[in-house]
Design an enzyme around this catalytic site. Structure first.
Site, mmCIF file in Angstrom:
data_model
loop_
_atom_site.group_PDB
_atom_site.id
_atom_site.type_symbol
_atom_site.label_atom_id
_atom_site.label_comp_id
_atom_site.label_asym_id
_atom_site.label_seq_id
_atom_site.Cartn_x
_atom_site.Cartn_y
_atom_site.Cartn_z
ATOM 1 C CG HIS A 1 4.137 -10.068 -0.360
ATOM 2 N ND1 HIS A 1 3.321 -10.377 0.702
ATOM 3 C CD2 HIS A 1 5.041 -11.072 -0.442
ATOM 4 C CE1 HIS A 1 3.736 -11.523 1.240
ATOM 5 N NE2 HIS A 1 4.776 -11.950 0.584
ATOM 6 C CG ASP B 1 -0.268 -0.200 2.529
ATOM 7 O OD1 ASP B 1 0.892 0.219 2.671
ATOM 8 O OD2 ASP B 1 -0.900 -0.770 3.438
ATOM 9 C CB CYS C 1 15.776 -6.274 -16.986
ATOM 10 S SG CYS C 1 14.666 -4.880 -17.269
HETATM 11 P P1 NAD Z 1 -2.954 -10.788 7.452
HETATM 12 O O1 NAD Z 1 -4.033 -10.084 6.719
HETATM 13 O O2 NAD Z 1 -2.754 -12.216 7.229
HETATM 14 O O3 NAD Z 1 -3.136 -10.605 9.040
HETATM 15 C C1 NAD Z 1 -3.182 -9.372 9.623
HETATM 16 C C2 NAD Z 1 -2.902 -9.473 11.126
HETATM 17 O O4 NAD Z 1 -3.023 -8.165 11.638
HETATM 18 C C3 NAD Z 1 -3.891 -10.362 11.907
HETATM 19 O O5 NAD Z 1 -3.175 -11.190 12.806
HETATM 20 C C4 NAD Z 1 -4.749 -9.348 12.680
HETATM 21 O O6 NAD Z 1 -5.133 -9.834 13.949
HETATM 22 C C5 NAD Z 1 -3.781 -8.186 12.830
HETATM 23 N N1 NAD Z 1 -4.423 -6.873 12.972
HETATM 24 C C6 NAD Z 1 -5.603 -6.445 12.470
HETATM 25 N N2 NAD Z 1 -5.822 -5.164 12.825
HETATM 26 C C7 NAD Z 1 -4.742 -4.769 13.557
HETATM 27 C C8 NAD Z 1 -4.379 -3.554 14.191
HETATM 28 N N3 NAD Z 1 -5.151 -2.466 14.179
HETATM 29 N N4 NAD Z 1 -3.211 -3.518 14.851
HETATM 30 C C9 NAD Z 1 -2.400 -4.620 14.919
HETATM 31 N N5 NAD Z 1 -2.698 -5.796 14.345
HETATM 32 C C10 NAD Z 1 -3.858 -5.859 13.646
HETATM 33 O O7 NAD Z 1 -1.669 -10.003 7.169
HETATM 34 P P2 NAD Z 1 -0.284 -10.602 6.881
HETATM 35 O O8 NAD Z 1 0.124 -11.622 7.817
HETATM 36 O O9 NAD Z 1 0.582 -9.440 6.743
HETATM 37 O O10 NAD Z 1 -0.533 -11.300 5.462
HETATM 38 C C11 NAD Z 1 0.212 -10.925 4.493
HETATM 39 C C12 NAD Z 1 -0.525 -10.755 3.181
HETATM 40 O O11 NAD Z 1 -1.599 -9.849 3.179
HETATM 41 C C13 NAD Z 1 0.479 -10.174 2.285
HETATM 42 O O12 NAD Z 1 0.577 -10.945 1.160
HETATM 43 C C14 NAD Z 1 0.009 -8.779 1.924
HETATM 44 O O13 NAD Z 1 0.420 -8.451 0.618
HETATM 45 C C15 NAD Z 1 -1.447 -8.921 2.060
HETATM 46 N N6 NAD Z 1 -2.234 -7.726 2.337
HETATM 47 C C16 NAD Z 1 -1.700 -6.459 2.287
HETATM 48 C C17 NAD Z 1 -2.503 -5.360 2.557
HETATM 49 C C18 NAD Z 1 -1.899 -3.970 2.515
HETATM 50 O O14 NAD Z 1 -1.024 -3.688 1.701
HETATM 51 N N7 NAD Z 1 -2.339 -3.058 3.401
HETATM 52 C C19 NAD Z 1 -3.833 -5.553 2.903
HETATM 53 C C20 NAD Z 1 -4.355 -6.848 2.918
HETATM 54 C C21 NAD Z 1 -3.527 -7.936 2.636
#
Ligand code: NAD
Length: 269
Positions: free
Chosen positions: A140, A125, A151
């Protein structure tokens, strides 16, 4: 007690003690790195995948062969990208509108203080960069960029490319958005930096990640296996919680601000 979002509040004394402990560990380490996930951007209005309110928890997991589909028919995939620009899905719309929150700013402040040496983020993001973090690897990818599969050259994703699928000006390779698809290898340059940084690390701070996505989460396990401390800041306990020296369960924005506050006091004596 719970806040307005139904998140249970830790008792103030416990929160203070845990934040202090986390700050002391950060200050005593030589090379702290962080692994951040979707949770750090939740307070910016971007939904997570996993966790209670996660998109996958609500709607199920997407197909895991996106990269294979892209390679089979890049034109079709680009048509969908263009359609999504016109009609954004829930995640794309939220990313487009989002601005950094206290959690992102706290991480940037930790870097300015010289405490945090590098962030490996799984987020696409761009919010860490907007908040001012400079030492960062987007393992990611970043939704604001395009990347050549030949490349590895990146370019800002401002205009819809006229040629479909677009080709790289430098090498003629196939161009896609920088965001890593399911089934796609992690870009070599990003992976290399992550390996170098985690080899150097003697502490890792995990913020807003379930720590289940490989290879990102593997760096944390590897640092743990070398006997170094792990600090977790996450809404819920995760698979790695019981390996952490300090685990604080609550919102990243509030908790990271508290920890940084204590680091600042500690670093000035
Ligand atoms: P995830 O979505 O699997 O899990 C998110 C974690 O954050 C959960 O354990 C949840 O309990 C916790 N959480 C939720 N709200 C919170 C808050 N306010 N404060 C602290 N913790 C909080 O995320 P992940 O493990 O990072 O999974 C990775 C994948 O998700 C990646 O591939 C990524 O690209 C993708 N992703 C990215 C975005 C983004 O860029 N913002 C959004 C959604 C998913």
């Amino acid at each position: 007690m719970a806040d307005s979002d139904g998140v249970p509040d830790l008792p103030e004394e416990l929160l203070e003690a845990l934040s202090q402990q986390a700050a002391e560990i950060l200050l005593s380490a030589r090379h702290v790195i962080a692994l951040t996930g979707a949770g750090i951007s939740a307070e910016s209005g971007i939904p997570t995948f996993r966790g209670k309110e996660g998109l996958w928890t609500k709607h199920g997991e997407p197909p895991l062969n996106q990269y294979q589909n892209f390679m089979t028919s890049p034109e079709t995939w680009w048509d969908r990208v263009i359609e999504r620009r016109r009609n954004p899905d829930e995640l794309s719309a939220a990313v487009r509108e989002a601005v950094p929150n206290d959690g992102h700013f706290a991480m940037a402040e930790l870097e300015r203080l010289g405490v945090l040496k590098h962030i490996i983020t799984q987020n696409i993001d761009n919010l860490h960069r907007i908040a001012g973090s400079a030492q960062i690897t987007e393992i990611h990818g970043n939704s604001q960029w395009l990347r050549c599969l030949g490349c590895g050259t990146r370019a800002p994703f401002e205009e819809i490319p006229e040629q479909r699928p677009p080709r790289c000006d430098d090498c003629g390779g196939l161009v896609k958005t920088d965001t890593v698809m399911f089934g796609e290898p992690i870009p070599r340059d990003a992976l290399q930096t992550c390996i170098q940084e985690s080899d150097l690390a003697d502490c890792i701070l995990l913020v807003g990640t379930t720590a289940v996505v490989s290879p990102a989460a593997d760096f944390a396990w590897e640092i743990h296996s070398r006997g170094h401390p792990l600090i977790e800041v996450n809404l819920d306990p995760t698979v790695i919680t019981d390996r952490c020296q300090v685990a604080i369960h609550g919102k990243a924005g509030e908790i990271m601000s508290r920890i940084v506050d204590k680091v600042k006091r500690g670093s000035t004596g």
